[in-house]
Scaffold this active site. Structure first.
Site, PDB file in Angstrom:
ATOM      1  N   GLU A 126      88.952-128.626 -48.845  1.00  0.00           N
ATOM      2  CA  GLU A 126      87.773-128.275 -48.603  1.00  0.00           C
ATOM      3  C   GLU A 126      86.982-129.475 -47.596  1.00  0.00           C
ATOM      4  OE1 GLU A 126      85.491-127.358 -52.174  1.00  0.00           O
ATOM      5  OE2 GLU A 126      86.655-125.396 -52.465  1.00  0.00           O
ATOM      6  N   PRO A 127      85.836-129.328 -47.099  1.00  0.00           N
ATOM      7  CA  PRO A 127      85.384-130.583 -46.527  1.00  0.00           C
ATOM      8  C   PRO A 127      85.173-131.709 -47.400  1.00  0.00           C
ATOM      9  CG  PRO A 127      84.302-128.360 -45.922  1.00  0.00           C
ATOM     10  CD  PRO A 127      85.124-128.039 -46.995  1.00  0.00           C
ATOM     11  N   ILE A 338     113.597-146.364 -27.856  1.00  0.00           N
ATOM     12  CA  ILE A 338     114.937-146.430 -27.439  1.00  0.00           C
ATOM     13  C   ILE A 338     114.898-145.696 -25.916  1.00  0.00           C
ATOM     14  CG2 ILE A 338     117.480-145.245 -27.283  1.00  0.00           C
ATOM     15  CD1 ILE A 338     117.162-145.733 -30.517  1.00  0.00           C
ATOM     16  N   GLY A 340     112.384-146.103 -24.153  1.00  0.00           N
ATOM     17  CA  GLY A 340     111.594-146.853 -23.186  1.00  0.00           C
ATOM     18  C   GLY A 340     110.362-146.192 -22.578  1.00  0.00           C
ATOM     19  N   GLY A 341     110.143-146.582 -21.457  1.00  0.00           N
ATOM     20  CA  GLY A 341     109.087-145.804 -20.880  1.00  0.00           C
ATOM     21  C   GLY A 341     108.995-144.407 -20.642  1.00  0.00           C
ATOM     22  N   GLU A 364     100.094-131.772 -47.844  1.00  0.00           N
ATOM     23  CA  GLU A 364     100.721-131.649 -49.129  1.00  0.00           C
ATOM     24  C   GLU A 364     100.738-132.866 -49.711  1.00  0.00           C
ATOM     25  OE1 GLU A 364     103.723-128.921 -49.529  1.00  0.00           O
ATOM     26  OE2 GLU A 364     103.240-127.841 -47.604  1.00  0.00           O
TER      27      GLU A 364
HETATM   28  N1  COS Z   1     102.541-129.651 -62.624  1.00  0.00           N
HETATM   29  C1  COS Z   1     101.907-129.232 -63.546  1.00  0.00           C
HETATM   30  N2  COS Z   1     100.587-129.592 -63.761  1.00  0.00           N
HETATM   31  C2  COS Z   1     100.126-130.615 -63.203  1.00  0.00           C
HETATM   32  C3  COS Z   1     100.758-131.328 -62.467  1.00  0.00           C
HETATM   33  C4  COS Z   1     102.022-130.931 -61.780  1.00  0.00           C
HETATM   34  N3  COS Z   1     102.638-131.529 -60.928  1.00  0.00           N
HETATM   35  N4  COS Z   1      99.952-132.083 -61.666  1.00  0.00           N
HETATM   36  C5  COS Z   1      98.936-132.422 -62.632  1.00  0.00           C
HETATM   37  N5  COS Z   1      98.967-131.273 -63.470  1.00  0.00           N
HETATM   38  C6  COS Z   1      97.782-131.008 -64.585  1.00  0.00           C
HETATM   39  C7  COS Z   1      97.687-132.274 -65.454  1.00  0.00           C
HETATM   40  O1  COS Z   1      98.754-132.260 -66.455  1.00  0.00           O
HETATM   41  C8  COS Z   1      96.258-132.070 -65.936  1.00  0.00           C
HETATM   42  O2  COS Z   1      96.461-131.076 -66.934  1.00  0.00           O
HETATM   43  P1  COS Z   1      95.599-131.314 -68.301  1.00  0.00           P
HETATM   44  O3  COS Z   1      94.209-131.207 -67.976  1.00  0.00           O
HETATM   45  O4  COS Z   1      96.026-130.091 -69.159  1.00  0.00           O
HETATM   46  O5  COS Z   1      96.077-132.525 -68.916  1.00  0.00           O
HETATM   47  C9  COS Z   1      95.697-131.091 -64.797  1.00  0.00           C
HETATM   48  O6  COS Z   1      96.786-130.608 -64.083  1.00  0.00           O
HETATM   49  C10 COS Z   1      94.989-132.118 -64.020  1.00  0.00           C
HETATM   50  O7  COS Z   1      95.811-133.137 -63.649  1.00  0.00           O
HETATM   51  P2  COS Z   1      95.268-134.681 -63.245  1.00  0.00           P
HETATM   52  O8  COS Z   1      94.233-135.108 -64.250  1.00  0.00           O
HETATM   53  O9  COS Z   1      96.361-135.324 -62.910  1.00  0.00           O
HETATM   54  O10 COS Z   1      94.314-134.481 -61.942  1.00  0.00           O
HETATM   55  P3  COS Z   1      93.529-135.494 -61.016  1.00  0.00           P
HETATM   56  O11 COS Z   1      92.485-134.768 -60.359  1.00  0.00           O
HETATM   57  O12 COS Z   1      93.365-136.875 -61.765  1.00  0.00           O
HETATM   58  O13 COS Z   1      94.860-135.844 -59.779  1.00  0.00           O
HETATM   59  C11 COS Z   1      96.168-135.565 -57.889  1.00  0.00           C
HETATM   60  C12 COS Z   1      95.564-135.211 -59.300  1.00  0.00           C
HETATM   61  C13 COS Z   1      95.692-136.763 -57.327  1.00  0.00           C
HETATM   62  C14 COS Z   1      97.563-135.684 -58.210  1.00  0.00           C
HETATM   63  C15 COS Z   1      95.938-134.318 -57.161  1.00  0.00           C
HETATM   64  O14 COS Z   1      94.835-134.040 -56.751  1.00  0.00           O
HETATM   65  C16 COS Z   1      96.735-134.153 -55.869  1.00  0.00           C
HETATM   66  O15 COS Z   1      97.956-134.026 -55.825  1.00  0.00           O
HETATM   67  N6  COS Z   1      95.944-134.354 -54.900  1.00  0.00           N
HETATM   68  C17 COS Z   1      96.580-134.251 -53.414  1.00  0.00           C
HETATM   69  C18 COS Z   1      96.240-132.699 -53.062  1.00  0.00           C
HETATM   70  C19 COS Z   1      97.044-132.286 -52.024  1.00  0.00           C
HETATM   71  O16 COS Z   1      98.221-132.398 -51.895  1.00  0.00           O
HETATM   72  N7  COS Z   1      96.309-131.734 -50.973  1.00  0.00           N
HETATM   73  C20 COS Z   1      97.234-131.326 -49.924  1.00  0.00           C
HETATM   74  C21 COS Z   1      96.541-129.821 -49.547  1.00  0.00           C
HETATM   75  S1  COS Z   1      97.607-128.883 -49.471  1.00  0.00           S
HETATM   76  S2  COS Z   1      98.236-128.406 -47.671  1.00  0.00           S
END
Ligand code: COS
Length: 386
Positions: A126-127, A338, A340-341, A364
């Site tokens: 999202e934004p 490699i 170059g220009g 991702e």
């Molecule tokens: N598989 C299954 N469950 C998962 C998991 C995974 N890979 N990763 C996290 N979870 C679960 C956790 O276990 C947690 O569960 P509980 O609340 O039951 O303990 C819950 O999801 C929340 O996870 P977490 O506390 O790790 O969340 P955070 O907000 O701290 O952070 C990150 C998560 C930063 C890892 C996540 O937000 C992320 O991947 N961000 C990037 C997003 C992304 O890739 N965006 C691209 C857009 S799509 S093109």
């Protein structure tokens, strides 16, 4: 896991020919028109490319992770815009339904996604919620047999072409964090759903990303994935674990293509009376790229086999995504060097790849998010089991 080597070889062989003979010659056209032409889309449908990863009982090819990675090495060897068209159907757009959907949801949507009749997108970003995906604010509030959606999703790949979207939204707006997020299948023709104009991007012309806007859009309660509220963030994360392996394979395929082109160029281009490939400083760039690619291929195949073996690969997927996409960036940079220009001039094509692959390190999950996940998993798992 490879189920049947002979069948897989037939698929890999036909993919290789399709990429080399049909897609590579159209790369410049796609970049120029910002569109994958309909005849190519039709061929992709015929080859079953929209449903490579969807289970066979729903009309897909049901590739295992290892098989998918091997197929994606081939697909990666051309402009990433081609892969992007089929990427969401095979990955993040369908993943939530495949992993956590009910049988009824699978039967209703997966066959159409597998055949390419439907394009499927993934609405998480999202934004105000990118890397911090759990802070998303799109709401889906229950009202009788429906959920009412409000909010905006950003940078949604294939949204303009999509028929369905997997959308993560907050079903309990009074609660912050991941636990109040649910995942839904949203049909794009739902009143109140609108799509923004495709963004102008640095690269990957032919692949589109748009905003998706929800204004009191009423989505049937039966489209809540798995019919379970509050687990949508986990569905998204599981989908991304797999998606990150897929993107790693595409990045490796692209690096192979750039090294192939750079090697050919270096063997033809003469300076100081000899092909520049005879110069050791050029050979060093080629050699570093080859070793980089080999390392990424090997680690990715290992992670893919572990996933097929039902092991938890959250850390391995992040290692692969980080290493393979950063590696691809290094190879792109060396390839331009490699040339170059000529590497800076459009008609040689390598500058287009240089721009196209830059997104691999961002979407991702950025490299920094992969580092964060690896760090967390290390703390949880330790290193040597002592
Ligand atoms: N598989 C299954 N469950 C998962 C998991 C995974 N890979 N990763 C996290 N979870 C679960 C956790 O276990 C947690 O569960 P509980 O609340 O039951 O303990 C819950 O999801 C929340 O996870 P977490 O506390 O790790 O969340 P955070 O907000 O701290 O952070 C990150 C998560 C930063 C890892 C996540 O937000 C992320 O991947 N961000 C990037 C997003 C992304 O890739 N965006 C691209 C857009 S799509 S093109």
């Amino acid at each position: 896991m490879i189920r049947d080597a002979e069948t897989l070889n037939v698929l890999i062989d036909s993919l290789r020919r399709f990429v080399r003979d049909r897609l590579v010659p159209r790369e410049a056209e796609v970049a120029e028109t910002d569109e994958v032409p309909e005849d190519i889309r039709a061929e992709m449908r015929e080859l079953g490319l929209f449903g490579m990863t969807i289970p066979e009982q729903y009309g897909g090819l049901g590739l295992t992770m290892e098989e998918e990675v091997l197929a994606c090495f081939e697909l990666g060897r051309t402009s990433p815009a081609f892969r992007s068209l089929i990427g969401t159907n095979n990955g993040i757009g369908s993943g939530g339904i495949v992993i956590d959907g009910t049988e009824e949801q699978k039967q209703k949507y997966l066959p159409k996604i597998a055949s390419g009749e439907y394009i499927a997108s993934f609405g998480l970003t999202e934004p105000g919620a990118g890397s911090d995906a759990a802070s998303l604010t799109t709401t889906a509030v229950r009202d009788g047999d429906h959920y009412v959606f409000n909010g905006t999703k950003r940078f949604i790949t294939n949204a303009d072409l999509a028929s369905v979207l997997t959308v993560m939204a907050r079903t309990d707006p009074s609660k912050r964090g991941a636990g109040a997020i649910s995942a839904f299948i949203v049909e794009k023709n739902t009143p109140g759903v609108s799509i923004g104009k495709p963004e102008k991007k640095m690269g990957q012309q032919g692949a589109h990303i748009c905003d998706v806007i929800f204004e009191n859009a009423r989505v049937p309660a039966g489209n809540l994935i798995g019919l379970k509220e509050g687990v949508g963030f986990k569905t998204a994360m599981k989908t991304l674990d797999k998606g990150r392996l897929h993107i790693s394979a595409i990045a490796i395929g692209a690096a192979e293509r750039m090294l192939h082109d750079a090697l050919n160029y270096a063997m033809e281009r003469k300076q100081f009376g000899q092909p520049i490939s005879d110069f050791q400083l050029v050979q060093a760039m080629l050699a570093d790229s080859q070793a980089d690619i080999y390392a990424a291929r090997t680690m990715l195949l290992d992670a893919a086999r572990k996933r097929d073996d039902k092991q938890d690969v959250t850390m391995e997927a992040s290692c692969c995504k980080m290493f393979a996409t950063e590696m691809c960036g290094r190879v792109a940079d060396r390839a331009v060097q490699i040339y170059g220009g000529a590497g800076y001039i459009s008609e040689y094509g390598i500058e287009r790849f240089y721009r196209d692959v830059r997104i691999f390190r961002l979407y991702e999950g950025t490299t920094q998010i992969q580092q964060l996940i690896i760090g967390r998993e290390l703390k949880r798992r330790g290193v040597m089991g002592w």
